[in-house]
Design a protein around this motif. Structure first.
Motif, PDB file in Angstrom:
ATOM      1  N   GLN A 112       0.839  -1.193   0.000  1.00 46.71           N
ATOM      2  CA  GLN A 112       0.000   0.000   0.000  1.00 46.71           C
ATOM      3  C   GLN A 112       0.872   1.239   0.000  1.00 46.71           C
ATOM      4  N   LEU A 169      -4.869  -1.044  -1.868  1.00 38.95           N
ATOM      5  CA  LEU A 169      -3.894  -2.126  -1.718  1.00 38.95           C
ATOM      6  C   LEU A 169      -3.644  -2.804  -3.056  1.00 38.95           C
ATOM      7  N   LYS A 222      -3.330   5.388  -0.986  1.00 37.69           N
ATOM      8  CA  LYS A 222      -3.797   4.554  -2.102  1.00 37.69           C
ATOM      9  C   LYS A 222      -4.451   3.279  -1.596  1.00 37.69           C
TER      10      LYS A 222
END
Lengths: 111, 112
Positions: free
Chosen positions: B38, B44, B42
């Motif tokens: 990650q 995953l 953002k």
């Protein structure tokens, strides 16, 4: 171009308002999930759905609601009953519990 | 209930070093284990998926191992690069269909 989309990327709301986060996938996955992530913590499961018109509560479902009317869509509503809704929300999907794929996330800020 | 732990919480290494990230889980009755990356702000990104019948999986400079009996998985990163800097999370799926349990992650910083 297959994947998972979440909208909006950022969301700001006043306390007491309900808000709905969008999650759409075109991977033809059966299962979809909603997670919440708080700073420095892992992901906590809010709701998940294995098939259309069916969903189960996760570990922290209180104050949240979902629907699964279409295979591609799994919207999450954060209600005014959620005591601490400010967080990063992640949607994911998988085929029958196999490898999970995640969307880009929605950062919700409630003031 | 399944508990997943990742130690250390943060790790800083010089570029080029080989490193190992650890993931432990309390219930060995798992269906699979998945490693993710990650980046800040953002979602995953899936790195590797190991089924319960497998011992390891490899992808490029990454190698993940699984020892169910001891409740442990490791993610080995060879020849680390600054672009590897991110938070790495592991997740286990139990036989309770479709539930995944996540660790809190290891934040990796690879210094140029």
């Amino acid at each position: 171009d297959g994947g998972i989309t979440q909208s909006p990327k950022y969301l700001f709301r006043k306390e007491g308002q309900n808000v709905t986060l969008s999650c759409e996938q075109n991977l033809n996955h059966d299962a979809m999930y909603w997670y919440r992530q708080d700073p420095g913590q892992g992901l906590r499961l809010i709701y998940y759905s294995q098939i259309v018109n069916d969903f189960q509560k996760g570990d922290i479902a209180e104050g949240y609601s979902v629907s699964r009317e279409k295979k591609e869509s799994f919207p999450l509503t954060v209600t005014s009953a959620q005591k601490n809704p400010t967080a990063f929300y992640l949607c994911a999907s998988s085929m029958s519990g196999d490898e999970q794929y995640f969307g880009p996330g929605t950062r919700l800020t409630v003031t | 209930k399944q508990e997943v732990t990742q130690i250390p919480a943060a790790l800083s290494v010089p570029e080029g070093e080989n490193l190992v990230l650890n993931c432990s889980f309390t219930d060995s009755a798992i269906y699979n284990l998945q490693w993710f990356r990650q980046d800040p702000g953002k979602g995953l990104t899936s790195l590797l998926l190991i089924q319960s019948s497998q011992r390891e999986q490899t992808s490029g400079r990454l190698n993940a191992s699984l020892d169910k009996s001891s409740g442990r998985s490791t993610l080995y990163i060879a020849a680390s690069q600054p672009g590897d800097s991110a938070t790495y999370l592991c997740a286990v799926r139990g036989y309770n269909f479709n539930k995944f349990y996540f660790g809190s992650g290891t934040k990796l910083n690879v210094k140029p």
